[in-house]
Design a protein around this motif. Structure first.
Motif, PDB file in Angstrom:
ATOM      1  N   ARG A  27      82.280  26.077   7.720  1.00  4.85           N
ATOM      2  CA  ARG A  27      82.419  25.493   9.078  1.00  4.85           C
ATOM      3  C   ARG A  27      81.748  23.874   9.074  1.00  4.85           C
ATOM      4  NH1 ARG A  27      78.568  29.182  12.570  1.00  4.85           N
ATOM      5  NH2 ARG A  27      80.631  30.500  12.569  1.00  4.85           N
ATOM      6  N   ASP A  28      82.777  23.238   9.903  1.00  5.00           N
ATOM      7  CA  ASP A  28      82.228  22.025   9.735  1.00  5.00           C
ATOM      8  C   ASP A  28      82.335  21.197   8.523  1.00  5.00           C
ATOM      9  OD1 ASP A  28      82.342  22.033  12.880  1.00  5.00           O
ATOM     10  OD2 ASP A  28      80.163  22.680  12.767  1.00  5.00           O
ATOM     11  N   GLY A  29      83.091  21.583   7.428  1.00  6.89           N
ATOM     12  CA  GLY A  29      82.960  21.046   6.305  1.00  6.89           C
ATOM     13  C   GLY A  29      82.033  21.623   5.416  1.00  6.89           C
ATOM     14  N   ARG A  30      81.082  22.557   5.704  1.00  4.32           N
ATOM     15  CA  ARG A  30      79.963  23.049   4.953  1.00  4.32           C
ATOM     16  C   ARG A  30      80.336  24.492   4.668  1.00  4.32           C
ATOM     17  NH1 ARG A  30      74.022  24.707   6.559  1.00  4.32           N
ATOM     18  NH2 ARG A  30      73.180  25.020   4.215  1.00  4.32           N
ATOM     19  N   ARG A  31      80.589  24.791   3.433  1.00  4.11           N
ATOM     20  CA  ARG A  31      80.638  26.097   2.919  1.00  4.11           C
ATOM     21  C   ARG A  31      79.505  26.868   2.620  1.00  4.11           C
ATOM     22  NH1 ARG A  31      83.450  27.927  -2.721  1.00  4.11           N
ATOM     23  NH2 ARG A  31      84.521  29.749  -2.165  1.00  4.11           N
ATOM     24  N   HIS A  32      79.774  28.043   3.140  1.00  2.61           N
ATOM     25  CA  HIS A  32      78.780  29.157   3.267  1.00  2.61           C
ATOM     26  C   HIS A  32      79.022  30.269   2.483  1.00  2.61           C
ATOM     27  CE1 HIS A  32      76.695  27.353   6.532  1.00  2.61           C
ATOM     28  NE2 HIS A  32      77.952  27.017   6.850  1.00  2.61           N
ATOM     29  N   SER A  33      78.626  30.399   0.994  1.00  2.00           N
ATOM     30  CA  SER A  33      79.059  31.373   0.349  1.00  2.00           C
ATOM     31  C   SER A  33      78.297  32.613   0.280  1.00  2.00           C
ATOM     32  CB  SER A  33      78.663  31.094  -1.019  1.00  2.00           C
ATOM     33  OG  SER A  33      79.256  29.899  -1.580  1.00  2.00           O
ATOM     34  N   ASN A  34      78.998  33.898   0.186  1.00  2.00           N
ATOM     35  CA  ASN A  34      78.616  35.142   0.734  1.00  2.00           C
ATOM     36  C   ASN A  34      77.857  35.375   1.981  1.00  2.00           C
ATOM     37  OD1 ASN A  34      79.583  36.153  -2.074  1.00  2.00           O
ATOM     38  ND2 ASN A  34      77.827  34.957  -2.903  1.00  2.00           N
ATOM     39  N   PRO A  35      78.519  35.042   3.109  1.00  2.00           N
ATOM     40  CA  PRO A  35      77.547  35.183   4.252  1.00  2.00           C
ATOM     41  C   PRO A  35      77.101  36.500   4.395  1.00  2.00           C
ATOM     42  CG  PRO A  35      80.057  35.133   4.547  1.00  2.00           C
ATOM     43  CD  PRO A  35      80.018  34.999   3.201  1.00  2.00           C
ATOM     44  N   GLY A  36      76.132  36.628   5.082  1.00  2.00           N
ATOM     45  CA  GLY A  36      75.253  37.875   5.420  1.00  2.00           C
ATOM     46  C   GLY A  36      76.029  38.705   6.620  1.00  2.00           C
ATOM     47  N   ALA A  37      75.642  39.956   6.641  1.00  2.00           N
ATOM     48  CA  ALA A  37      76.125  40.846   7.810  1.00  2.00           C
ATOM     49  C   ALA A  37      76.056  40.148   9.228  1.00  2.00           C
ATOM     50  CB  ALA A  37      75.388  42.010   7.734  1.00  2.00           C
ATOM     51  N   GLY A  38      75.074  39.503   9.211  1.00  2.00           N
ATOM     52  CA  GLY A  38      74.814  38.756  10.763  1.00  2.00           C
ATOM     53  C   GLY A  38      75.425  37.543  10.799  1.00  2.00           C
ATOM     54  N   TRP A  39      76.418  37.044   9.960  1.00  2.00           N
ATOM     55  CA  TRP A  39      77.073  35.914  10.115  1.00  2.00           C
ATOM     56  C   TRP A  39      78.123  35.973  11.437  1.00  2.00           C
ATOM     57  CZ3 TRP A  39      77.638  31.042   8.254  1.00  2.00           C
ATOM     58  CH2 TRP A  39      78.657  30.351   8.811  1.00  2.00           C
ATOM     59  N   CYS A  40      78.058  35.194  12.314  1.00  2.00           N
ATOM     60  CA  CYS A  40      78.986  35.232  13.649  1.00  2.00           C
ATOM     61  C   CYS A  40      80.203  34.324  13.356  1.00  2.00           C
ATOM     62  CB  CYS A  40      78.119  34.643  14.661  1.00  2.00           C
ATOM     63  SG  CYS A  40      78.864  35.214  16.077  1.00  2.00           S
ATOM     64  N   PHE A  41      81.159  34.821  13.542  1.00  2.00           N
ATOM     65  CA  PHE A  41      82.357  33.872  13.340  1.00  2.00           C
ATOM     66  C   PHE A  41      82.569  32.961  14.462  1.00  2.00           C
ATOM     67  CE2 PHE A  41      83.012  37.264  10.349  1.00  2.00           C
ATOM     68  CZ  PHE A  41      83.534  36.662   9.392  1.00  2.00           C
ATOM     69  N   GLY A  42      83.037  31.791  14.256  1.00  2.00           N
ATOM     70  CA  GLY A  42      83.372  30.686  15.291  1.00  2.00           C
ATOM     71  C   GLY A  42      84.829  30.020  15.203  1.00  2.00           C
TER      72      GLY A  42
END
Length: 82
Positions: free
Chosen positions: A50-65
């Motif tokens: 998101r916005d050029g920043r990679r979030h590895s292994n997002p948790g269950a609470g990750w909200c998609f945009g």
């Protein structure tokens, strides 16, 4: 992913399915947990950019945009890897 018809630029690259979430995706505003992707599709989301920043292994609470780039292993790739 079950919402594949709503994804843009979806393509298999190496061992991943990579897709960009458009504003019309039903996943927008929902969490990884509420979508229950793994149980419904067998795919495992391994990162979201998101916005050029990679979030590895997002948790269950990750909200998609809108515009999130989702990378997931498919069940077939997981079986091949193991």
């Amino acid at each position: 992913m079950q919402t594949a018809k709503h994804l843009t630029q979806a393509k298999e690259q190496d061992r991943f399915l990579k897709a960009v979430l458009p504003e019309t995706s039903p996943a927008i505003g929902l969490t990884l947990k509420s979508l229950d992707v793994r149980a419904k599709t067998g795919a495992s989301v391994v990162s979201v950019t998101r916005d050029g920043r990679r979030h590895s292994n997002p948790g269950a609470g990750w909200c998609f945009g809108i515009g999130d780039v989702v990378e997931a292993y498919t069940i077939e790739e997981i079986k091949r890897t193991l």
